[in-house]
Enzyme design. Sequence first.
Site, PDB file in Angstrom:
ATOM      1  N   ASN A  11      55.159 123.226  -5.636  1.00 27.07           N
ATOM      2  CA  ASN A  11      55.753 122.528  -4.489  1.00 27.07           C
ATOM      3  C   ASN A  11      56.499 121.335  -5.068  1.00 27.07           C
ATOM      4  OD1 ASN A  11      54.357 120.880  -1.525  1.00 27.07           O
ATOM      5  ND2 ASN A  11      56.333 121.848  -1.809  1.00 27.07           N
ATOM      6  N   ASN A  62      62.491 116.701   4.097  1.00 24.58           N
ATOM      7  CA  ASN A  62      62.462 118.126   3.828  1.00 24.58           C
ATOM      8  C   ASN A  62      63.797 118.590   3.270  1.00 24.58           C
ATOM      9  OD1 ASN A  62      59.763 118.551   4.974  1.00 24.58           O
ATOM     10  ND2 ASN A  62      60.741 118.069   6.927  1.00 24.58           N
ATOM     11  N   CYS A  71      53.101 114.297   2.867  1.00 18.70           N
ATOM     12  CA  CYS A  71      53.155 115.442   1.957  1.00 18.70           C
ATOM     13  C   CYS A  71      52.031 115.287   0.941  1.00 18.70           C
ATOM     14  CB  CYS A  71      54.511 115.502   1.256  1.00 18.70           C
ATOM     15  SG  CYS A  71      54.624 116.783  -0.004  1.00 18.70           S
ATOM     16  N   GLY A  72      51.052 116.189   0.993  1.00  9.49           N
ATOM     17  CA  GLY A  72      49.894 116.076   0.116  1.00  9.49           C
ATOM     18  C   GLY A  72      50.210 116.273  -1.351  1.00  9.49           C
ATOM     19  N   ASN A  73      51.018 117.289  -1.674  1.00 10.02           N
ATOM     20  CA  ASN A  73      51.404 117.489  -3.069  1.00 10.02           C
ATOM     21  C   ASN A  73      52.336 116.381  -3.544  1.00 10.02           C
ATOM     22  OD1 ASN A  73      50.006 119.961  -3.583  1.00 10.02           O
ATOM     23  ND2 ASN A  73      51.518 121.026  -2.339  1.00 10.02           N
ATOM     24  N   ASN A 147      50.869 115.043  10.318  1.00  6.67           N
ATOM     25  CA  ASN A 147      52.022 115.892  10.606  1.00  6.67           C
ATOM     26  C   ASN A 147      51.500 117.173  11.263  1.00  6.67           C
ATOM     27  OD1 ASN A 147      50.824 116.974   8.324  1.00  6.67           O
ATOM     28  ND2 ASN A 147      52.703 117.306   7.218  1.00  6.67           N
ATOM     29  N   ASN A 180      54.577 123.067  10.882  1.00  6.17           N
ATOM     30  CA  ASN A 180      54.302 123.812   9.666  1.00  6.17           C
ATOM     31  C   ASN A 180      53.327 124.927  10.036  1.00  6.17           C
ATOM     32  OD1 ASN A 180      55.511 121.775   7.609  1.00  6.17           O
ATOM     33  ND2 ASN A 180      54.122 120.541   8.841  1.00  6.17           N
ATOM     34  N   GLU A 198      56.924 125.944   5.716  1.00  2.95           N
ATOM     35  CA  GLU A 198      57.018 124.516   5.990  1.00  2.95           C
ATOM     36  C   GLU A 198      58.198 124.188   6.887  1.00  2.95           C
ATOM     37  OE1 GLU A 198      56.030 121.368   3.365  1.00  2.95           O
ATOM     38  OE2 GLU A 198      55.540 122.753   1.728  1.00  2.95           O
ATOM     39  N   CYS A 207      51.244 123.731  -0.164  1.00  2.00           N
ATOM     40  CA  CYS A 207      51.372 122.665   0.836  1.00  2.00           C
ATOM     41  C   CYS A 207      50.025 121.976   0.941  1.00  2.00           C
ATOM     42  CB  CYS A 207      51.809 123.228   2.185  1.00  2.00           C
ATOM     43  SG  CYS A 207      51.915 121.988   3.497  1.00  2.00           S
ATOM     44  N   THR A 209      49.010 119.201   2.852  1.00  2.00           N
ATOM     45  CA  THR A 209      48.543 118.977   4.221  1.00  2.00           C
ATOM     46  C   THR A 209      48.190 120.307   4.881  1.00  2.00           C
ATOM     47  OG1 THR A 209      50.839 118.965   5.009  1.00  2.00           O
ATOM     48  CG2 THR A 209      49.827 116.824   4.549  1.00  2.00           C
TER      49      THR A 209
END
Length: 268
Positions: A11, A62, A71-73, A147, A180, A198, A207, A209
């Site tokens: 990602n 995005n 965005c977790g990553n 999100n 998402n 996403e 992803c 999240t």
Amino acid sequence: MRFIKMQGLGNDYIFLNCLEGGPERLPELAAALSDRHFGPGADGLICLFPSKRGDFAMRMFNADGSEGEMCGNGIRCLGKLIRDWGLSDRTRLVIETRAGLRLVELLDGTDRERTVRVDMGVPEVGTPLELEAAGRRWRLTPVSMGNPHGVVFLENMDGLDLEMIGSALEKHPAFPGGINVEFVQVSARDRLRMRVWERGSGETLACGTGACAALAAAVSAGRAEPAAQVELPGGLLEVRWDRQSGHMDLTGPAVTVYEGEYPWKTDE
């Protein structure tokens, strides 16, 4: 304009240091940088800004230029990058996002790759919905990780037409702002298999999240334990839901890909 490309399980994002001001027209720039044919190519753009509430702030866009909340990553990569840029020597950082403050902890690793854990906050799991999309009915569990997500459980994901179904659910009238969409197969009570569509970027290899949303929905439905591995096309993420505090932890790699320069006119 100098940038750094990083990825968490494939990602990938372009990162900019905007602590002393950044380029103009960020949504347009995000779309240009994300283009995999005419730009560096990425799932989006993440910019580092000053913060009055945390140690730093992040804004993420995005691939289509729309701005996301979290965005977790990406935030794991940003934590590593702050250390790489010499902006802080601490291993615990509070990052301000549009979804709220997030604690980022830098764990073991090397200059190129580091394991990073993030407190992803408290998930909000809604009542499952029955929706018509792509010619059939789907049972979707709405989950907010700051999100919006929609989790669909499948017995088998082989042959899933993710582009057709994911895009239809992303833009379903029930979600005016889009969502998402995670398609999840429960392999065991401590292991989930997931593909994600996403919002604003399409299918991505991972992803963060979304992995948290998937586990939150699975635990709430009695399908999984509150600590599990989530298997994505790009690799494995570790997710743990502390049922006492309500917070979720996400742990995974943050990897530097390369540095580069991109021409961008700042004047109209």
